[in-house]
Design a protein around this motif. Structure first.
Motif, mmCIF file in Angstrom:
data_model
loop_
_atom_site.group_PDB
_atom_site.id
_atom_site.type_symbol
_atom_site.label_atom_id
_atom_site.label_comp_id
_atom_site.label_asym_id
_atom_site.label_seq_id
_atom_site.Cartn_x
_atom_site.Cartn_y
_atom_site.Cartn_z
ATOM 1 N N ALA A 116 0.839 -1.200 0.000
ATOM 2 C CA ALA A 116 0.000 0.000 0.000
ATOM 3 C C ALA A 116 0.872 1.247 0.000
ATOM 4 O O ALA A 116 0.628 2.187 -0.765
ATOM 5 C CB ALA A 116 -0.924 -0.001 1.217
ATOM 6 N N VAL B 122 2.388 1.753 -3.526
ATOM 7 C CA VAL B 122 1.434 2.264 -4.516
ATOM 8 C C VAL B 122 1.115 3.728 -4.212
ATOM 9 O O VAL B 122 1.072 4.579 -5.105
ATOM 10 C CB VAL B 122 0.145 1.410 -4.523
ATOM 11 C CG1 VAL B 122 -0.877 1.996 -5.488
ATOM 12 C CG2 VAL B 122 0.451 -0.028 -4.896
ATOM 13 N N VAL C 8 -3.926 -5.914 -5.301
ATOM 14 C CA VAL C 8 -4.914 -5.003 -4.718
ATOM 15 C C VAL C 8 -6.318 -5.520 -4.980
ATOM 16 O O VAL C 8 -7.190 -5.496 -4.104
ATOM 17 C CB VAL C 8 -4.763 -3.589 -5.332
ATOM 18 C CG1 VAL C 8 -5.559 -2.594 -4.524
ATOM 19 C CG2 VAL C 8 -3.318 -3.176 -5.427
ATOM 20 N N LEU D 130 -7.135 -8.393 -2.709
ATOM 21 C CA LEU D 130 -7.368 -7.949 -1.332
ATOM 22 C C LEU D 130 -8.732 -7.296 -1.187
ATOM 23 O O LEU D 130 -9.487 -7.594 -0.259
ATOM 24 C CB LEU D 130 -6.300 -6.933 -0.929
ATOM 25 C CG LEU D 130 -4.905 -7.473 -0.684
ATOM 26 C CD1 LEU D 130 -3.921 -6.324 -0.560
ATOM 27 C CD2 LEU D 130 -4.903 -8.321 0.577
ATOM 28 N N GLY E 22 -3.673 3.245 -3.665
ATOM 29 C CA GLY E 22 -2.816 3.011 -2.501
ATOM 30 C C GLY E 22 -3.599 3.139 -1.208
ATOM 31 O O GLY E 22 -3.449 2.323 -0.291
ATOM 32 N N MET E 23 -4.459 4.176 -1.132
ATOM 33 C CA MET E 23 -5.267 4.357 0.077
ATOM 34 C C MET E 23 -6.198 3.163 0.285
ATOM 35 O O MET E 23 -6.406 2.719 1.406
ATOM 36 C CB MET E 23 -6.132 5.622 -0.028
ATOM 37 C CG MET E 23 -5.419 6.935 -0.226
ATOM 38 S SD MET E 23 -4.347 7.450 1.115
ATOM 39 C CE MET E 23 -5.376 7.198 2.500
ATOM 40 N N ILE F 257 -5.815 0.001 -0.607
ATOM 41 C CA ILE F 257 -5.111 -1.161 -0.020
ATOM 42 C C ILE F 257 -4.810 -0.888 1.441
ATOM 43 O O ILE F 257 -4.927 -1.776 2.273
ATOM 44 C CB ILE F 257 -3.728 -1.473 -0.643
ATOM 45 C CG1 ILE F 257 -3.664 -1.132 -2.104
ATOM 46 C CG2 ILE F 257 -3.331 -2.925 -0.397
ATOM 47 C CD1 ILE F 257 -2.265 -1.367 -2.665
ATOM 48 N N PHE F 258 -4.370 0.340 1.732
ATOM 49 C CA PHE F 258 -4.007 0.655 3.113
ATOM 50 C C PHE F 258 -5.198 0.435 4.038
ATOM 51 O O PHE F 258 -5.091 -0.250 5.055
ATOM 52 C CB PHE F 258 -3.512 2.107 3.201
ATOM 53 C CG PHE F 258 -2.919 2.450 4.538
ATOM 54 C CD1 PHE F 258 -1.606 2.109 4.836
ATOM 55 C CD2 PHE F 258 -3.673 3.099 5.503
ATOM 56 C CE1 PHE F 258 -1.048 2.402 6.068
ATOM 57 C CE2 PHE F 258 -3.123 3.395 6.736
ATOM 58 C CZ PHE F 258 -1.808 3.053 7.012
ATOM 59 N N ALA G 269 -6.138 -3.298 4.259
ATOM 60 C CA ALA G 269 -5.177 -4.058 5.060
ATOM 61 C C ALA G 269 -5.300 -3.690 6.526
ATOM 62 O O ALA G 269 -5.358 -4.556 7.407
ATOM 63 C CB ALA G 269 -3.760 -3.785 4.565
ATOM 64 N N VAL G 270 -5.355 -2.391 6.799
ATOM 65 C CA VAL G 270 -5.431 -1.938 8.185
ATOM 66 C C VAL G 270 -6.908 -1.757 8.518
ATOM 67 O O VAL G 270 -7.367 -0.655 8.824
ATOM 68 C CB VAL G 270 -4.638 -0.622 8.364
ATOM 69 C CG1 VAL G 270 -4.472 -0.288 9.831
ATOM 70 C CG2 VAL G 270 -3.260 -0.733 7.719
ATOM 71 N N ILE H 137 -8.575 0.353 11.325
ATOM 72 C CA ILE H 137 -8.925 1.775 11.279
ATOM 73 C C ILE H 137 -10.428 1.917 11.046
ATOM 74 O O ILE H 137 -11.123 2.628 11.773
ATOM 75 C CB ILE H 137 -8.158 2.487 10.145
ATOM 76 C CG1 ILE H 137 -6.656 2.433 10.405
ATOM 77 C CG2 ILE H 137 -8.611 3.932 10.005
ATOM 78 C CD1 ILE H 137 -5.822 3.009 9.280
#
Lengths: 320, 349
Positions: free
Chosen positions: A107, A110, B278, B281, B323-324, B326-327, B330-331, B334
């Motif tokens: 992440a 990317v 991605v 996920l 990117g956000m 996936i973040f 994954a997390v 939050i």
């Protein structure tokens, strides 16, 4: 004179010359810096696949600050801080929220590719970064430069090359000879035992990731304002992943990481020099494959045995 | 509401929404209009048949490679090297597509597809799969290294190597008409690969949830040690799961080569294999979820250039949003804590 008879002979001085070693050292520098950082992170138990993104962020911020404030030194400082900022985000997800380290790392990568590409376009448009961006200087080491043979290679190099060469023994001393280094390694080997001994596992992991971010940011600055003085989209081009491979091939040790990075740099330099050699029958693309193949063989224990820290990649949960 | 099944849907959806909000803030900070940007993005992705076809064209390789990555996730493995398997699939299908002559379409086309599938499968199973099963070499690193090797191999083949077409451009000859996947919507790049991808998702779903092998894969993924005690041959499951995963990524490369590109050329930063991670996920490793996520990412990528041209917002915004996503996926802690917090606020109001 031609030992192979009818085949066109290779002029070895076209392949192996002073320029080869200079290119090898230069290619190895960002890999070694990031790989040293990765060693700190993984020794505390955090797999840091996010180094690519941290490097890319550092590379962009280095140019942005260096061009805006007309100071390469401030550019370097900003690159280190921006690498650490990405590290904080990475650590927050993986240590605080215990999310999968590989996925959060992807992440970050990317995200960094998107952010730097977006900002490059939004700030500089199609013209690219300013051509008058100050670069990090080359320095001459007086005594070293006059030694025949190694003088031309080691005597006059970019300042970050010397910083890297200095950081290798410093990192080794720190990790293996200081109490803090010992604690960091304990956290990566057996976090439960470290916790019982009163060590704050998550804080030391945070520190490991933060050091990794700083060194990755520095590696990024070397790519953008050390080798060049410009930033392009995705200019780190997978070096963060290669640094990770170098760290593994170096068996999670600073000196090993440096030697592996040097080997990867040499392969890169050889591939570069081979491009000019018509008579050579091996494609540069095959030379470039060697480091990757060696890393696979090392992981499989075929060329040598590598042993990761026992708790590498496992989020620490005191209740288990 | 707080059941796991609901959360499995809530977390990805909220992750996507939250990522668009963060993206919108970045657009505002850089002095643009986020609404105009997202309207242009949406129109560029779905506005007419041509744009929709573009979206689905990008989605097809993401669906197939995403199914591959999801399959290994189910087995507790992390195939990060779909990119490399995609490229060897492209190489093999391109070669069969242009070098094998004189076959009727109903033999040549399946043969070219099969070549891509086999190449991807072997690339994933022979080295990363076997090494993982017998020496424990971590597949995250081995598959990534194999990706770099594949990209260098492809570059060698078409930059002056044996697959280079006459001339100076680094590309292979075009595949023959008998090996070309025909267009699904004439005049667009959308090929029958879409139908193939949806059928593949159905097969993957069936294998995972209705066959013994699928059960073993899921059992090994949930608890490898327990699976071993239950008498399953975990090493064989690992190798087979990598084989299936590589086969799907190889099929993605074959479909892209035979249906869209029609030759192998130097586009080694296409990144389908990485986006596939991605997609898997976000789709929570469920075949139908993977299809939906692939369409979302196809839309983001197809709409990005329209957004740049019409609203003046750099297309890279889409990568920030990815990117956000996936973040946040994954997390997911939050999202969970935000949900807990809003529920508490609501209870107090």
């Amino acid at each position: 004179m031609d030992p192979e008879g009818g085949r066109a002979s290779v002029n070895w001085s076209d392949v192996i010359n002073a320029q080869l070693w200079i290119t090898a050292l230069s290619s190895a520098t960002p890999l070694a810096l990031a790989a040293l950082g990765g060693t700190f992170s993984e020794r505390t138990g955090v797999v840091n696949i996010a180094m690519e993104g941290m490097m890319l962020t550092g590379a962009f911020i280095a140019v942005l600050v260096s061009a805006t404030l007309h100071s390469a030194a401030l550019g370097l400082l900003a690159a280190i801080l921006s690498g650490m900022a990405m590290a904080v985000l990475f650590a927050w997800g993986t240590i605080r929220f215990k999310a999968d380290q590989v996925v959060v790392g992807m992440a970050i990568n990317v995200l960094a590719a998107g952010l730097t590409g977006y900002l490059l376009n939004a700030i500089y448009g199609f013209t690219g970064t300013p051509p008058d961006t100050p670069r990090l200087p080359n320095v001459t080491i007086p005594g070293l430069a006059s030694i025949p043979g190694i003088g031309p290679v080691l005597g006059h190099q970019n300042v970050l090359v010397y910083v890297m060469l200095l950081l290798v023994p410093v990192s080794h001393y720190f990790l293996f000879r200081t109490p803090l280094g010992l604690r960091m390694r304990a956290v990566g080997e057996h976090p439960q035992a470290a916790d019982t001994a009163g060590i704050d596992v998550n804080r030391l992991r945070f520190l490991g990731v933060l050091i990794s971010g700083a060194l990755s940011g520095m590696a990024g600055a070397y790519i953008s304002i050390g080798i060049l003085n410009a930033f392009n989209v995705n200019m780190t081009n997978g070096r963060g992943y290669i640094a990770l491979a170098a760290m593994i091939f170096g068996n999670w040790k600073p000196v090993g990481a440096f030697l592996a990075a040097a080997l990867f740099g040499l392969a890169n330099a050889l591939a570069f020099n081979l491009q000019g050699v018509e008579a050579w029958h091996i494609s540069k693309d095959f030379v470039l494959m060697i480091p990757y193949a060696l890393t696979i063989l090392a992981l499989a224990g075929i060329v040598r045995r590598t042993t990761p820290p026992a708790a590498d990649g496992i989020p620490y949960d005191p209740h288990h | 509401m707080s059941s796991d099944r609901a959360m499995a849907l809530v977390v990805p959806v909220l992750s996507v929404l939250l990522s668009f909000v963060v993206g919108g803030i970045i657009v505002v900070v850089s002095g643009h209009d986020p609404l105009a940007a997202y309207v242009a993005l949406l129109h560029g992705a779905f506005g007419n048949v041509f744009n929709l076809a573009n979206t689905l064209t990008v989605a097809v390789p993401l669906m197939l490679a995403g199914l591959g990555v999801a399959f290994t996730f189910r087995a507790g493995l992390f195939n990060i090297g779909a990119e490399g398997q995609y490229w060897v699939g492209s190489i093999a299908s391109a070669w069969v597509g242009y070098a094998v002559h004189g076959l009727p379409v109903y033999v040549h086309l399946p043969l070219a597809l099969l070549a891509g599938v086999l190449a991807g499968a072997l690339w994933a199973a022979l080295i990363p799969g076997v090494l993982k099963a017998w020496t424990g070499a971590h597949e995250v690193i081995t598959t990534m290294m194999m990706s770099y090797i594949a990209i260098n191999l492809a570059r060698y083949l078409i930059e002056g190597g044996p697959m280079m077409a006459p001339g100076y451009t680094p590309q292979s000859p075009a595949v023959l008409p008998t090996a070309t996947l025909p267009a699904l919507i004439p005049g667009t790049q959308l090929s029958w690969g879409l139908v193939l991808a949806v059928l593949t998702a159905a097969v993957v779903w069936y294998v995972l949830y209705r066959t013994t092998f699928g059960f073993e894969v899921r059992a090994a993924g949930l608890n490898g040690r327990a699976a071993r005690y239950a008498g399953m041959h975990v090493a064989r499951i690992i190798v087979l799961a990598m084989f299936v995963s590589g086969a799907l990524a190889g099929l993605a490369g074959a479909v892209q080569t035979l249906g869209v590109n029609h030759r192998l050329f130097d586009a080694f930063n296409a990144g389908y294999g990485y986006t596939a991670i991605v997609v898997a996920l976000l789709g929570k490793n469920n075949p139908w979820g993977v299809l939906a996520a692939a369409v979302l990412f196809g839309a983001l990528n197809a709409g990005a250039s329209a957004m740049q041209m019409q609203a003046g917002v750099p297309a890279h915004l889409v990568d920030v949003v990815q990117g956000m996503i996936i973040f946040f996926v994954a997390v997911d802690g939050i999202i969970r804590s935000v949900l807990r917090w809003t529920r508490k606020e609501a209870a107090q109001a």
